[in-house]
Enzyme design. Structure first.
Site, PDB file in Angstrom:
ATOM      1  N   ASN A 102       0.687  55.655  14.154  1.00 41.50           N
ATOM      2  CA  ASN A 102       0.913  54.754  15.279  1.00 41.50           C
ATOM      3  C   ASN A 102       2.241  54.049  15.016  1.00 41.50           C
ATOM      4  OD1 ASN A 102       0.921  52.788  17.227  1.00 41.50           O
ATOM      5  ND2 ASN A 102      -0.832  51.642  16.407  1.00 41.50           N
ATOM      6  N   LYS A 156       3.906  52.189  16.880  1.00 40.95           N
ATOM      7  CA  LYS A 156       4.036  50.893  17.562  1.00 40.95           C
ATOM      8  C   LYS A 156       5.423  50.786  18.217  1.00 40.95           C
ATOM      9  CE  LYS A 156       0.598  49.115  14.418  1.00 40.95           C
ATOM     10  NZ  LYS A 156      -0.027  47.962  13.747  1.00 40.95           N
ATOM     11  N   HIS A 163      -5.876  49.500  21.403  1.00 36.86           N
ATOM     12  CA  HIS A 163      -5.465  48.989  20.093  1.00 36.86           C
ATOM     13  C   HIS A 163      -5.621  47.466  20.077  1.00 36.86           C
ATOM     14  CE1 HIS A 163      -2.939  47.862  16.702  1.00 36.86           C
ATOM     15  NE2 HIS A 163      -3.158  49.092  16.249  1.00 36.86           N
ATOM     16  N   GLU A 208      -3.773  45.201  19.098  1.00 35.64           N
ATOM     17  CA  GLU A 208      -2.590  44.472  19.558  1.00 35.64           C
ATOM     18  C   GLU A 208      -2.555  44.411  21.077  1.00 35.64           C
ATOM     19  OE1 GLU A 208       0.181  46.767  17.240  1.00 35.64           O
ATOM     20  OE2 GLU A 208      -0.646  45.849  15.428  1.00 35.64           O
ATOM     21  N   GLU A 262     -10.595  49.871  13.194  1.00 40.74           N
ATOM     22  CA  GLU A 262      -9.498  49.125  12.595  1.00 40.74           C
ATOM     23  C   GLU A 262      -9.855  47.653  12.487  1.00 40.74           C
ATOM     24  OE1 GLU A 262      -5.540  51.431  13.098  1.00 40.74           O
ATOM     25  OE2 GLU A 262      -5.799  50.129  14.826  1.00 40.74           O
ATOM     26  N   GLY A 265      -1.604  45.802   9.097  1.00 41.90           N
ATOM     27  CA  GLY A 265      -0.283  45.279   8.769  1.00 41.90           C
ATOM     28  C   GLY A 265      -0.291  44.190   7.706  1.00 41.90           C
ATOM     29  N   SER A 318      -3.750  49.239   7.033  1.00 38.58           N
ATOM     30  CA  SER A 318      -3.086  49.326   5.732  1.00 38.58           C
ATOM     31  C   SER A 318      -3.446  50.583   4.941  1.00 38.58           C
ATOM     32  CB  SER A 318      -3.353  48.054   4.913  1.00 38.58           C
ATOM     33  OG  SER A 318      -2.841  46.915   5.599  1.00 38.58           O
TER      34      SER A 318
HETATM   35  P1  PGA Z   1      -1.138  49.413   9.582  1.00 36.54           P
HETATM   36  O1  PGA Z   1      -1.506  49.540  11.147  1.00 36.54           O
HETATM   37  O2  PGA Z   1      -1.372  50.780   8.989  1.00 36.54           O
HETATM   38  O3  PGA Z   1       0.298  48.997   9.565  1.00 36.54           O
HETATM   39  O4  PGA Z   1      -2.056  48.403   9.014  1.00 36.54           O
HETATM   40  C1  PGA Z   1      -2.578  50.316  11.592  1.00 36.54           C
HETATM   41  C2  PGA Z   1      -2.680  50.240  13.098  1.00 36.54           C
HETATM   42  O5  PGA Z   1      -2.481  49.152  13.663  1.00 36.54           O
HETATM   43  O6  PGA Z   1      -2.965  51.253  13.758  1.00 36.54           O
END
Ligand code: PGA
Length: 249
Positions: free
Chosen positions: A10, A12, A96, A98, A168, A174, A214
């Site tokens: 992803n 982003k 997601h 976000e 997630e 993140g 992560s």
């Molecule tokens: P990350 O993000 O691997 O940077 O923690 C995962 C995601 O939001 O899909």
């Protein structure tokens, strides 16, 4: 039954078209020939055409990170499912955390988008997961069950078996703070359990459930070895060569 693992990056809101081209050229030789997993790059809309072109002849598929739930029309700034399909996407991330947190996406909106994805033969990667506060309150199971059920409302078993659910935990995204293998497995198990309640065990056993939050080259192999974890949705680590190590984990 054996489910084929799926590792999706992803990206982003990262990578201009020129940067995207470079990254794909870096990753292609490292993981483009992997056939024991499905490999997907979920790239920004503007990068989709060049990404589709760049991965031709490899095992890598391209996904979008969102779509709108109408066919076309006066929705300034949105993207239609037919647009990303025609551009060459096979997958689309939906719901997601976000998008839920910053853009007001509710479970009902997620469901509308999932239904639209299926109408256009796009595989939805449906994201669910709890905040730290919700985990500490002890409502993770109820929350994730509800998110999963509502996302798949009116989706029949034949379609549902193609879905990918990404668990997630928001506190792990993140942050460098990965869920333990056991925590991730526990929730992915609950997700499979709710899928079995809705669709029956046979269908539930076909649906891929990813872990995200992560994931990196060091923890991927152990996470993916858990019985109900069928791969990962990878953010930060999908923007570097590490991603290939995760795919090959
Ligand atoms: P990350 O993000 O691997 O940077 O923690 C995962 C995601 O939001 O899909």
């Amino acid at each position: 039954m054996a489910r084929k693992k799926i590792v999706a990056g992803n990206w982003k809101m990262n990578m201009t078209p020129a940067q995207a081209k470079d990254l794909i050229e870096t990753l292609k030789p490292l993981c483009g020939a992997n056939t024991d997993k499905d490999v997907v790059f979920c790239v920004p809309f503007i990068d989709i055409p060049l990404a589709v072109e760049a991965v031709k002849g490899t095992n890598i598929k391209i996904g979008a990170q969102n779509l709108y739930f109408e066919e076309k029309g006066a929705y300034t700034g949105e993207i239609a499912p037919a647009m990303i399909k025609e551009a060459g996407c096979d997958y689309v991330i939906i719901g997601h955390s976000e998008r839920r947190a910053y853009f007001g996406e509710t479970n009902e909106i997620v469901n509308k988008k999932v239904l639209k994805a299926y109408e256009h033969d796009l595989v939805p990667i449906i994201c669910v997961g709890e905040t730290l506060e919700q985990r500490e309150q002890g409502i993770t199971e109820e929350l994730v069950r509800l998110q999963t059920k509502i996302a798949l409302k009116d989706v029949d078993a034949a379609k549902a078996e193609k879905a990918v659910i990404a668990y997630e935990p928001i506190w792990a995204i993140g942050t460098g703070k990965t869920a333990t293998n056991e925590q991730a497995q526990e929730v992915c198990g609950w997700i499979r359990n709710v899928l079995a309640q809705v669709y029956g065990q046979e269908t539930a056993d076909k649906i891929r459930v990813q872990y995200g939050g992560s994931v990196n080259a060091g923890n991927a192999a152990d996470l993916f070895a858990m019985p109900d974890i069928d791969g990962g949705l990878v953010g930060g680590a999908s923007l570097k060569a590490d991603f290939a190590a995760i795919v090959n984990a």
